[in-house]
Structure formats: structure tokens, C-alpha cells
Motif scaffolding. Structure first.
Motif, PDB file in Angstrom:
ATOM      1  N   HIS A 104      10.458   3.109   4.733  1.00 19.80           N
ATOM      2  CA  HIS A 104      11.436   3.345   5.786  1.00 19.80           C
ATOM      3  C   HIS A 104      11.203   2.343   6.924  1.00 19.80           C
ATOM      4  CE1 HIS A 104      11.285   7.240   3.695  1.00 19.80           C
ATOM      5  NE2 HIS A 104      12.544   7.357   4.050  1.00 19.80           N
ATOM      6  N   THR A 105      12.277   1.734   7.414  1.00 20.13           N
ATOM      7  CA  THR A 105      12.171   0.835   8.566  1.00 20.13           C
ATOM      8  C   THR A 105      13.159   1.271   9.636  1.00 20.13           C
ATOM      9  OG1 THR A 105      13.792  -0.748   7.678  1.00 20.13           O
ATOM     10  CG2 THR A 105      11.472  -1.124   7.136  1.00 20.13           C
ATOM     11  N   ILE A 106      12.664   1.312  10.856  1.00 21.09           N
ATOM     12  CA  ILE A 106      13.501   1.627  12.015  1.00 21.09           C
ATOM     13  C   ILE A 106      13.272   0.498  13.010  1.00 21.09           C
ATOM     14  CG2 ILE A 106      14.005   3.287  13.854  1.00 21.09           C
ATOM     15  CD1 ILE A 106      12.693   5.439  12.114  1.00 21.09           C
ATOM     16  N   THR A 160      13.076   6.760  19.561  1.00 19.37           N
ATOM     17  CA  THR A 160      12.082   7.809  19.291  1.00 19.37           C
ATOM     18  C   THR A 160      12.706   8.996  18.571  1.00 19.37           C
ATOM     19  OG1 THR A 160      12.407   8.665  21.555  1.00 19.37           O
ATOM     20  CG2 THR A 160      10.584   7.123  21.194  1.00 19.37           C
ATOM     21  N   SER A 161      13.958   9.298  18.875  1.00 13.28           N
ATOM     22  CA  SER A 161      14.646  10.398  18.176  1.00 13.28           C
ATOM     23  C   SER A 161      14.827  10.076  16.699  1.00 13.28           C
ATOM     24  CB  SER A 161      16.007  10.671  18.817  1.00 13.28           C
ATOM     25  OG  SER A 161      15.864  11.187  20.130  1.00 13.28           O
ATOM     26  N   GLU A 162      15.160   8.827  16.401  1.00 12.59           N
ATOM     27  CA  GLU A 162      15.321   8.426  15.000  1.00 12.59           C
ATOM     28  C   GLU A 162      13.992   8.494  14.250  1.00 12.59           C
ATOM     29  OE1 GLU A 162      17.862   8.033  13.268  1.00 12.59           O
ATOM     30  OE2 GLU A 162      19.536   7.464  14.564  1.00 12.59           O
ATOM     31  N   ILE A 163      12.912   8.087  14.911  1.00 10.42           N
ATOM     32  CA  ILE A 163      11.592   8.165  14.274  1.00 10.42           C
ATOM     33  C   ILE A 163      11.280   9.615  13.908  1.00 10.42           C
ATOM     34  CG2 ILE A 163       9.100   7.872  14.618  1.00 10.42           C
ATOM     35  CD1 ILE A 163       9.807   5.459  16.448  1.00 10.42           C
ATOM     36  N   ILE A 164      11.485  10.531  14.849  1.00  8.93           N
ATOM     37  CA  ILE A 164      11.203  11.939  14.592  1.00  8.93           C
ATOM     38  C   ILE A 164      12.114  12.498  13.508  1.00  8.93           C
ATOM     39  CG2 ILE A 164      11.401  14.259  15.595  1.00  8.93           C
ATOM     40  CD1 ILE A 164       8.808  12.875  16.280  1.00  8.93           C
ATOM     41  N   GLU A 165      13.375  12.094  13.519  1.00 10.06           N
ATOM     42  CA  GLU A 165      14.323  12.592  12.519  1.00 10.06           C
ATOM     43  C   GLU A 165      13.910  12.167  11.115  1.00 10.06           C
ATOM     44  OE1 GLU A 165      17.457  14.810  11.115  1.00 10.06           O
ATOM     45  OE2 GLU A 165      16.576  14.748  13.135  1.00 10.06           O
ATOM     46  N   VAL A 166      13.464  10.917  10.970  1.00 14.53           N
ATOM     47  CA  VAL A 166      13.004  10.444   9.662  1.00 14.53           C
ATOM     48  C   VAL A 166      11.736  11.187   9.250  1.00 14.53           C
ATOM     49  CG1 VAL A 166      12.118   8.461   8.366  1.00 14.53           C
ATOM     50  CG2 VAL A 166      14.095   8.183   9.872  1.00 14.53           C
ATOM     51  N   ILE A 167      10.811  11.385  10.194  1.00 16.74           N
ATOM     52  CA  ILE A 167       9.598  12.158   9.900  1.00 16.74           C
ATOM     53  C   ILE A 167       9.966  13.551   9.398  1.00 16.74           C
ATOM     54  CG2 ILE A 167       7.609  13.323  10.949  1.00 16.74           C
ATOM     55  CD1 ILE A 167       7.346  10.897  12.833  1.00 16.74           C
ATOM     56  N   LYS A 214      12.736  14.633   8.004  1.00 15.25           N
ATOM     57  CA  LYS A 214      13.355  14.614   6.678  1.00 15.25           C
ATOM     58  C   LYS A 214      12.333  14.320   5.586  1.00 15.25           C
ATOM     59  CE  LYS A 214      18.084  13.580   8.116  1.00 15.25           C
ATOM     60  NZ  LYS A 214      19.208  12.614   8.097  1.00 15.25           N
ATOM     61  N   ILE A 215      11.347  13.489   5.914  1.00  6.65           N
ATOM     62  CA  ILE A 215      10.276  13.225   4.941  1.00  6.65           C
ATOM     63  C   ILE A 215       9.507  14.509   4.654  1.00  6.65           C
ATOM     64  CG2 ILE A 215       8.029  12.097   4.653  1.00  6.65           C
ATOM     65  CD1 ILE A 215       9.221   9.630   6.036  1.00  6.65           C
ATOM     66  N   ILE A 216       9.142  15.233   5.706  1.00  7.86           N
ATOM     67  CA  ILE A 216       8.378  16.472   5.543  1.00  7.86           C
ATOM     68  C   ILE A 216       9.185  17.520   4.777  1.00  7.86           C
ATOM     69  CG2 ILE A 216       7.401  18.443   6.807  1.00  7.86           C
ATOM     70  CD1 ILE A 216       6.481  16.478   8.950  1.00  7.86           C
ATOM     71  N   GLU A 217      10.465  17.587   5.096  1.00  5.63           N
ATOM     72  CA  GLU A 217      11.331  18.576   4.440  1.00  5.63           C
ATOM     73  C   GLU A 217      11.877  18.080   3.107  1.00  5.63           C
ATOM     74  OE1 GLU A 217      14.290  19.384   7.365  1.00  5.63           O
ATOM     75  OE2 GLU A 217      12.922  20.537   8.660  1.00  5.63           O
ATOM     76  N   LYS A 218      11.440  16.865   2.714  1.00  4.33           N
ATOM     77  CA  LYS A 218      11.831  16.271   1.437  1.00  4.33           C
ATOM     78  C   LYS A 218      13.358  16.147   1.309  1.00  4.33           C
ATOM     79  CE  LYS A 218       7.630  17.892  -0.837  1.00  4.33           C
ATOM     80  NZ  LYS A 218       6.932  16.669  -0.419  1.00  4.33           N
ATOM     81  N   LYS A 219      13.977  15.709   2.385  1.00  2.00           N
ATOM     82  CA  LYS A 219      15.410  15.463   2.399  1.00  2.00           C
ATOM     83  C   LYS A 219      15.674  13.965   2.358  1.00  2.00           C
ATOM     84  CE  LYS A 219      16.621  19.614   5.059  1.00  2.00           C
ATOM     85  NZ  LYS A 219      17.254  20.102   6.321  1.00  2.00           N
ATOM     86  N   ASP A 220      16.827  13.590   1.819  1.00  2.00           N
ATOM     87  CA  ASP A 220      17.202  12.180   1.766  1.00  2.00           C
ATOM     88  C   ASP A 220      17.444  11.641   3.177  1.00  2.00           C
ATOM     89  OD1 ASP A 220      17.077  12.143  -0.977  1.00  2.00           O
ATOM     90  OD2 ASP A 220      19.212  12.594  -1.237  1.00  2.00           O
ATOM     91  N   THR A 221      17.045  10.403   3.407  1.00  2.00           N
ATOM     92  CA  THR A 221      17.281   9.758   4.689  1.00  2.00           C
ATOM     93  C   THR A 221      17.493   8.271   4.468  1.00  2.00           C
ATOM     94  OG1 THR A 221      16.406   9.390   6.921  1.00  2.00           O
ATOM     95  CG2 THR A 221      14.816   9.352   5.130  1.00  2.00           C
ATOM     96  N   GLU A 222      18.147   7.631   5.411  1.00  2.00           N
ATOM     97  CA  GLU A 222      18.375   6.193   5.300  1.00  2.00           C
ATOM     98  C   GLU A 222      17.046   5.448   5.268  1.00  2.00           C
ATOM     99  OE1 GLU A 222      21.636   4.474   7.824  1.00  2.00           O
ATOM    100  OE2 GLU A 222      21.546   6.464   8.735  1.00  2.00           O
ATOM    101  N   LYS A 223      16.976   4.416   4.437  1.00  2.00           N
ATOM    102  CA  LYS A 223      15.763   3.610   4.364  1.00  2.00           C
ATOM    103  C   LYS A 223      15.673   2.627   5.518  1.00  2.00           C
ATOM    104  CE  LYS A 223      12.783   4.471   1.083  1.00  2.00           C
ATOM    105  NZ  LYS A 223      12.608   3.563  -0.061  1.00  2.00           N
ATOM    106  N   GLU A 224      16.827   2.105   5.972  1.00  2.90           N
ATOM    107  CA  GLU A 224      16.839   1.125   7.053  1.00  2.90           C
ATOM    108  C   GLU A 224      17.758   1.606   8.178  1.00  2.90           C
ATOM    109  OE1 GLU A 224      17.766  -2.771   5.716  1.00  2.90           O
ATOM    110  OE2 GLU A 224      16.327  -2.751   4.067  1.00  2.90           O
ATOM    111  N   ILE A 225      17.218   1.671   9.379  1.00  2.00           N
ATOM    112  CA  ILE A 225      17.994   2.098  10.542  1.00  2.00           C
ATOM    113  C   ILE A 225      17.910   1.012  11.610  1.00  2.00           C
ATOM    114  CG2 ILE A 225      18.190   3.804  12.402  1.00  2.00           C
ATOM    115  CD1 ILE A 225      17.011   5.866  10.467  1.00  2.00           C
ATOM    116  N   ILE A 254       6.598   4.593   7.672  1.00  2.00           N
ATOM    117  CA  ILE A 254       7.720   4.231   8.528  1.00  2.00           C
ATOM    118  C   ILE A 254       7.288   3.029   9.350  1.00  2.00           C
ATOM    119  CG2 ILE A 254       9.297   4.952  10.359  1.00  2.00           C
ATOM    120  CD1 ILE A 254       8.729   7.850   9.567  1.00  2.00           C
ATOM    121  N   MET A 255       7.953   1.904   9.191  1.00  2.00           N
ATOM    122  CA  MET A 255       7.655   0.719   9.983  1.00  2.00           C
ATOM    123  C   MET A 255       8.655   0.631  11.128  1.00  2.00           C
ATOM    124  SD  MET A 255       6.757  -2.204   7.144  1.00  2.00           S
ATOM    125  CE  MET A 255       5.561  -1.899   5.826  1.00  2.00           C
TER     126      MET A 255
END
Length: 345
Positions: free
Chosen positions: A165-167, A306-313, A315-326, A153-154
Motif C-alpha cells: 500500500h502506498t499513500i 493521516t485520515s487515509e493512513i488510519i483508514e487503510v490500517i 481496512k487491513i485489520i478488518e481484512k477489507k479491500d482497499t486501494e493500493k495507491e492513494i 504502508i509506505m
């Protein structure tokens, strides 16, 4: 009768805590509340779980460890972002491993290797190579190799050819909002100080600055845009150089808040009235509302970031789809340091 193959995940479920909390109980981590520790230990005893089983259970499933690389924790922008992420990570049962790179490519590489070896769930990367307008081919290749084993995550940066993933916060729009604000106060002569060419965050702001001056039919003065760096001393250097001009601006924009702190300090030490200029910073770091004058600045919307960073983390751990660019909106915080231009009236 003793149950077989009991893991820390089984203990976590019956104790209604995260697996990370169970792990912390096993290692004697003082962050665990005594009441929680007692409940976890009771469930371990009920299920006849022994610490020796913990090592086996930890190798079977996720580690819940997150690698976090930033250039310098003493920089308030990075520390504010990191602290927000760490607090939210703790609530989710994740453990953050923080590493400072000091903008050293070699240290970045060492930290990346460490995180891959420790099998972290993902790596959050700030500063350094991801803020280079032209990173080296070796740096790009290394990031691609890391991504084959660990998601990346960048934050407020990117690398061409690295599909991770970029935020990021909208730094361009933040700079445009500064110019709109100053123009509304009657300012026509505006300076930009600090930053470094080739660093993407500075390049983005400088480009938006020049474009917005043009959009408002204002003259861009090359001698008023001074690249000097990102720290307080760099702000002093820029201000000292700016003051050598025969004609001076009425408003001064800093590439970040620390540069403006330096500019204010330079003015005071050389008996130059700060009332001659409106000052605007960027980042809204924690002292900016208590310095004198309190600083008008752009806030990165840290809570959302910071909430978006945690949300992407998550979803990655739970192997769920997430936006690549936020992309996250910034917001201009207006305080005492910017005021109406009365010069020439």
C-alpha cells in the motif's frame, strides 16, 4: 457459574470499549479514564474474568498494534504526520509503536524484525530506503520478505517491485503550484535550494521545478539550483553559496521549510535584506505561520493524509479491500514571504 473462554474481546463488547482499552486497564495504563477503568473492572468481575485469561485471549486474536518507522521524529514534517496518526489511532483503539531509523539501513532492518516478531497488524514506513531513487537489492528483498508476514504502508515513498500500500501527497503538483504563484507575481528569476540528488522527494520536486520553468518560458540557471541537504544549516550553506553569484534570483524556493529558515537566518546574519527575495517553502510545518515573515509554503493536507493512513490500517485489520495507491492533493498556503516582483520596474 463461571463462564468459560471469556476473552478481553468479550469484556470490550459488554463494556462498550475497544479491546485495547481493556488491555490498558489490565496493565494499569494511566491513559484510561477512571470512569472507563471502573466500568471495565466491573464487567470483568461480573463475567468472572481473571488477568491470567488475558494472556491467552491476546494470543488468539488481533493485537491492534501498529508499527511506525520514520527517519527522525525531530523533523517537523514527520512529527506532524505521526502525531496526527497516533491521535486517530488512539480513537480507534490501536496502539502505535514508534521507531526512529535515523536513516540507517541497519536500524530500519532491526525495527522491521522487531515488528514482525511482535506480530503487529501492519507497518507504516516513512523516509529512509523508500525515498531512495535507487534502493539496494538487499533492501528490496528484505521488504518483500517482511510483506509475506506483515502488510506494509509506505507514506510519500515507494520501492519498485514491492507491491504494498502506498499513500503519498502530490509533491510534483505542489512544486508546480509554487512556480505558478511566483510567475503570477511577476518573478522570472527563480532559484531552488536544498535537497539531495537520489532522494525521491527531492528528485520529484527538482524535476517539476525545471519543467515548470520551461513551461513558462523561463530560463533555468544551473548555478541557482543548489543541493545542500534538508536542514536549517543546509539552508544557510545554500544561501551563502547563492549569494556569491553576480546575478541573483528574485525568488527562492526551498526543498522544504527548514531550508528556507536557514536561508533567512543567513541573510540576517550577513546583513542581506530579505526584502530582496520572495521566499517559498515546502511542508507547512508548524512554525511557518509564526516566523517572520510568515512563510508561503505547500501544505501536505495533513488531516486528509493521516485520515487515509488510519483508514487503510483499519481496512487491513478488518481484512477489507482497499486501494493500493492513494494520491492526496497538496495546497499552496500564501503568506507574507512571497510578494510582487518590482525589481526593474
Amino acid at each position: 457459574m463461571k463462564k468459560k473462554n471469556i476473552t478481553i474481546y468479550d469484556i470490550a463488547k459488554v463494556a462498550n470499549v475497544s479491546p485495547t482499552t481493556v488491555s490498558r486497564v489490565l496493565t494499569g495504563n494511566p491513559l484510561v479514564k477512571e470512569s472507563t477503568r471502573k466500568r471495565v473492572l466491573e464487567k470483568m468481575e461480573e463475567l468472572e474474568f481473571t488477568p491470567n485469561e488475558a494472556a491467552r485471549s491476546l494470543t488468539k486474536k488481533q493485537t491492534n498494534m501498529i508499527g511506525f518507522i520514520l527517519p527522525d521524529i525531530t523533523n517537523p514534517f514527520f512529527s506532524q504526520t505521526y502525531i496526527g496518526v497516533e491521535r486517530k489511532a488512539f480513537e480507534q483503539g490501536y496502539t502505535i509503536l514508534l521507531r526512529n531509523s535515523m536513516n540507517s539501513r541497519e536500524m530500519e532492518s532491526a525495527h522491521l524484525r522487531e515488528f514482525v516478531e511482535r506480530r503487529v497488524e501492519c507497518i507504516v514506513f516513512m523516509g529512509g530506503r523508500i525515498n531512495k531513487s535507487e534502493p539496494t537489492e538487499e533492501e528490496i528483498v528484505e521488504m518483500k520478505e517482511v510483506m509475506k508476514r506483515v502488510p506494509l504502508i509506505m507514506v510519500n515513498g515507494q520501492m519498485e517491485g514491492v507491491d504494498c500500500h502506498t499513500i503519498r501527497t502530490d509533491e510534483e503538483e505542489g512544486m508546480r503550484s509554487i512556480i505558478h504563484h511566483l510567475v503570477s507575481l511577476g518573478h522570472k528569476d527563480i532559484s531552488l535550494i536544498g535537497g539531495e540528488e537520489g532522494v525521491s522527494t527531492a528528485d520529484i520536486k527538482a524535476k517539476a521545478f525545471q519543467e515548470e520553468l520551461e513551461n513558462n518560458n523561463l530560463e533555468f540557471h544551473n548555478e541557482w539550483q543548489i543541493y545542500s541537504g534538508f536542514g536549517i544549516d543546509d539552508g544557510r550553506v545554500a544561501m551563502k553559496r547563492l549569494l556569491t553569484n553576480k546575478k541573483l534570483p528574485t525568488a527562492i524556493v526551498g526543498i522544504n521549510d527548514m531550508v528556507i529558515y536557514g536561508a533567512l537566518k543567513e541573510c540576517r546574519e550577513h546583513k542581506v535584506s530579505i526584502d530582496h527575495f520572495s521566499f517559498v517553502g515546502y511542508d507547512d510545518i508548524f512554525p511557518s505561520d509564526i516566523v517572520h515573515p510568515s512563510l508561503t509554503t505547500v501544505n501536505h493536507n495533513y488531516e486528509v493524509l493521516t485520515s487515509e493512513i488510519i483508514e487503510v490500517i483499519k481496512k487491513i485489520i478488518e481484512k477489507k479491500d482497499t486501494e493500493k495507491e492513494i494520491l492526496i492533493d497538496t495546497k499552496l498556503i500564501i503568506r507574507e514571504s512571497s510578494f510582487e516582483n518590482n525589481q526593474g520596474k
